[in-house]
Write an enzyme that holds these catalytic residues in place. Structure first.
Site, PDB file in Angstrom:
ATOM      1  N   LYS A   1      86.816  65.402 -33.359  1.00  0.00           N
ATOM      2  CA  LYS A   1      85.674  66.145 -32.825  1.00  0.00           C
ATOM      3  C   LYS A   1      84.568  66.169 -33.881  1.00  0.00           C
ATOM      4  CE  LYS A   1      84.541  70.627 -30.721  1.00  0.00           C
ATOM      5  NZ  LYS A   1      85.085  71.933 -30.275  1.00  0.00           N
TER       6      LYS A   1
ATOM      7  N   SER B   1      83.175  73.605 -26.116  1.00  0.00           N
ATOM      8  CA  SER B   1      82.439  72.667 -26.946  1.00  0.00           C
ATOM      9  C   SER B   1      83.168  71.350 -27.194  1.00  0.00           C
ATOM     10  CB  SER B   1      82.106  73.326 -28.295  1.00  0.00           C
ATOM     11  OG  SER B   1      83.306  73.598 -29.024  1.00  0.00           O
TER      12      SER B   1
ATOM     13  N   SER C   1      86.704  76.723 -25.952  1.00  0.00           N
ATOM     14  CA  SER C   1      86.130  75.384 -26.135  1.00  0.00           C
ATOM     15  C   SER C   1      87.080  74.228 -25.913  1.00  0.00           C
ATOM     16  CB  SER C   1      85.508  75.268 -27.530  1.00  0.00           C
ATOM     17  OG  SER C   1      84.341  76.046 -27.612  1.00  0.00           O
TER      18      SER C   1
END
Length: 474
Positions: free
Chosen positions: A77, A152, A176
């Site tokens: 990520k 996210s 997220s």
């Protein structure tokens, strides 16, 4: 003919172990798919084909096959630093930043024998629950390109759902992992606070964000979770209070067996409902009902209950969100590179006095104890993951911070309190709308109760068979 991306991560691992697949073959397959699909889907901020190929060759020759994730592809990520790889944190402020050192999680996944193919998309500093930023194109839901993937960990979810990766690590500070997993038809697991050493939540403000897996199947999520727990030889390294399991593969074993009968509570309550108008869309209700009915048919006990009101929760969580953003390393000169929402959060957070922060932390600590008490009579609690269908791109107000915050709460009012309580939660893709959009429901467990969630998830997976459903056009 079955292609590599049609196989689960666990199936790939077994074929790699038997020598029926080569590591370099797996990496080349996924790199080709990323090159072809990413321009339309926006799953990756950065792709690292040369590094991935070199790493694949090294894994084949130098890494023991006993490594937990040997030969499997994934991506970091873009909130996580990897030495020598551009790390933007989803912000123009760091658009060309290349770190000299790696964070702990990439190093642990390397140690587990996995191969990173690049960096998955995230919103600016991972703050919003949608993955739209000014560094790269938005992350689009593979089931409907006019809708966002959530956030996210939106890029990770898109990459897995569209077959650009077999699974991916994400981080979850208020939903997220679970939000994009639900939006993209995936399994997403938020571990207990303190379980994953490299993303424990213990060293962050209010202990909210933890690292966890996104995958197409419960078994793949468990496989990645096992790989995210640090090991050297037979010894597990853990520097936090919640100990990792003493034997490797415990989570995968729970997911594969899928055994047990449990008592489950079900509620649609939210700690946000005293401050915001929370409405459960019919599609979200359908997903909850589908999960509840399937669990009852499987023989589990089910009891509806109501959450106690929490009038101080909303303001306390908002304070933590703002103060967290205030720590972004930006001065007046660099502020113009921030997006309006982030700039508003930074300003608001830096104006909050220490006494107000202390009150917010005390409020959330008391709420943690309250939730654990209210959930104590159940092995797991069933709730919606999202209150609405995946949101259209551009739906969120990018200029008015207060309105943006309210929109995020109304889209996902059932996730952040789980982070506050430090509990594990798994979202499962139990339903499709008439338009074919995924809708998930989540199960929330006791502290350290990941094995129970994985067992329940596997039982539902056998019944619903979401492992056979993929976005048709990809």
């Amino acid at each position: 003919m079955t292609e590599i991306h049609d196989l689960t991560a666990l199936e790939q691992y077994r074929l790699l172990q038997k020598g029926e697949l080569r590591v370099t073959e797996v990496v080349e397959h996924y790199l080709e798919r990323i090159e072809r699909l990413n321009p339309e889907l926006g799953a990756f901020h950065t792709v690292t084909p040369d590094a991935a190929r070199a790493r694949a060759a090294d894994v084949e020759t130098s890494v023991p096959r006993t490594a937990a994730l040997w030969g499997l592809a994934y991506a970091d990520k873009d909130l996580v630093r990897r030495a020598g790889v551009r790390t933007t944190f989803g912000s123009r402020l760091f658009a060309e930043f290349v770190p000299d050192e790696s964070d702990e999680l990439p190093l642990l996944l390397d140690q587990a024998g996995a191969i990173s193919l690049g960096k998955t998309a995230t919103p600016e500093f991972g703050l919003p629950s949608y993955t739209e930023n000014l560094v790269a194109p938005p992350a689009r839901d593979p089931y409907d390109l006019t809708r966002g993937a959530g956030g996210s960990s939106g890029g990770a979810a898109v990459a897995v759902a569209a077959g650009m990766l077999p699974f991916a690590p994400g981080s979850d500070g208020g939903g997220s992992i679970r939000i994009p997993a639900a939006a993209c038809g995936l399994v997403g697991l938020k571990p207990s606070r303190g379980l994953v050493p490299a993303g424990s939540g213990q060293d962050s403000l209010a202990g909210l964000p933890v690292a966890g897996p996104l995958a197409r199947t419960v078994g793949d999520a468990a496989l990645l979770l096992d790989g995210m727990i640090a090991r050297r030889g037979d010894r597990i390294l853990h520097h936090h209070t919640l100990r990792a399991p003493s034997d490797g593969g415990q989570f995968l074993a729970a997911a594969v067996r899928g055994e047990g009968r449990f008592q489950i509570g079900v509620t649609t309550g939210s700690p946000w409902e005293t401050a915001y108008d929370i409405t459960l869309a019919p599609e979200a209700r359908d997903a909850l009902d589908a999960a509840r009915d399937a669990l009852v048919a499987l023989g589990h006990g089910m009891e509806e209950f109501t959450l106690e009101p929490a009038p101080q929760y909303a303001e306390a969580f908002r304070v933590i969100w703002q103060v967290g953003a205030s720590q972004i390393p930006v001065d007046d000169e660099g502020e113009d590179l921030l997006e309006p929402l982030t700039r508003w959060l930074v300003h608001e957070g830096r104006s909050i006095p220490a006494s107000e922060l202390a009150r917010a932390l005390a409020t959330l600590s008391a709420y943690e104890r309250s939730i654990i008490r209210q959930f104590d009579g159940y092995d797991a609690v069933l709730m919606p993951t999202l209150a609405m269908t995946p949101r259209p791109l551009g739906w969120y107000d990018q200029e008015d911070g207060d309105r943006n915050f309210a929109q995020q709460v109304q889209y996902t009012p059932f996730t952040s309190f789980v982070n506050v309580a430090g509990l594990p939660a798994i979202t499962l893709p139990v339903h499709r709308t008439v338009e074919g959009l995924p809708m998930g429901a989540q199960l929330i467990g006791r502290p350290g109760g990941e094995a129970t969630l994985l067992a329940l998830g596997r039982q539902l997976e056998r019944r619903v068979r979401w492992d056979r459903v993929h976005p048709a056009q990809w």
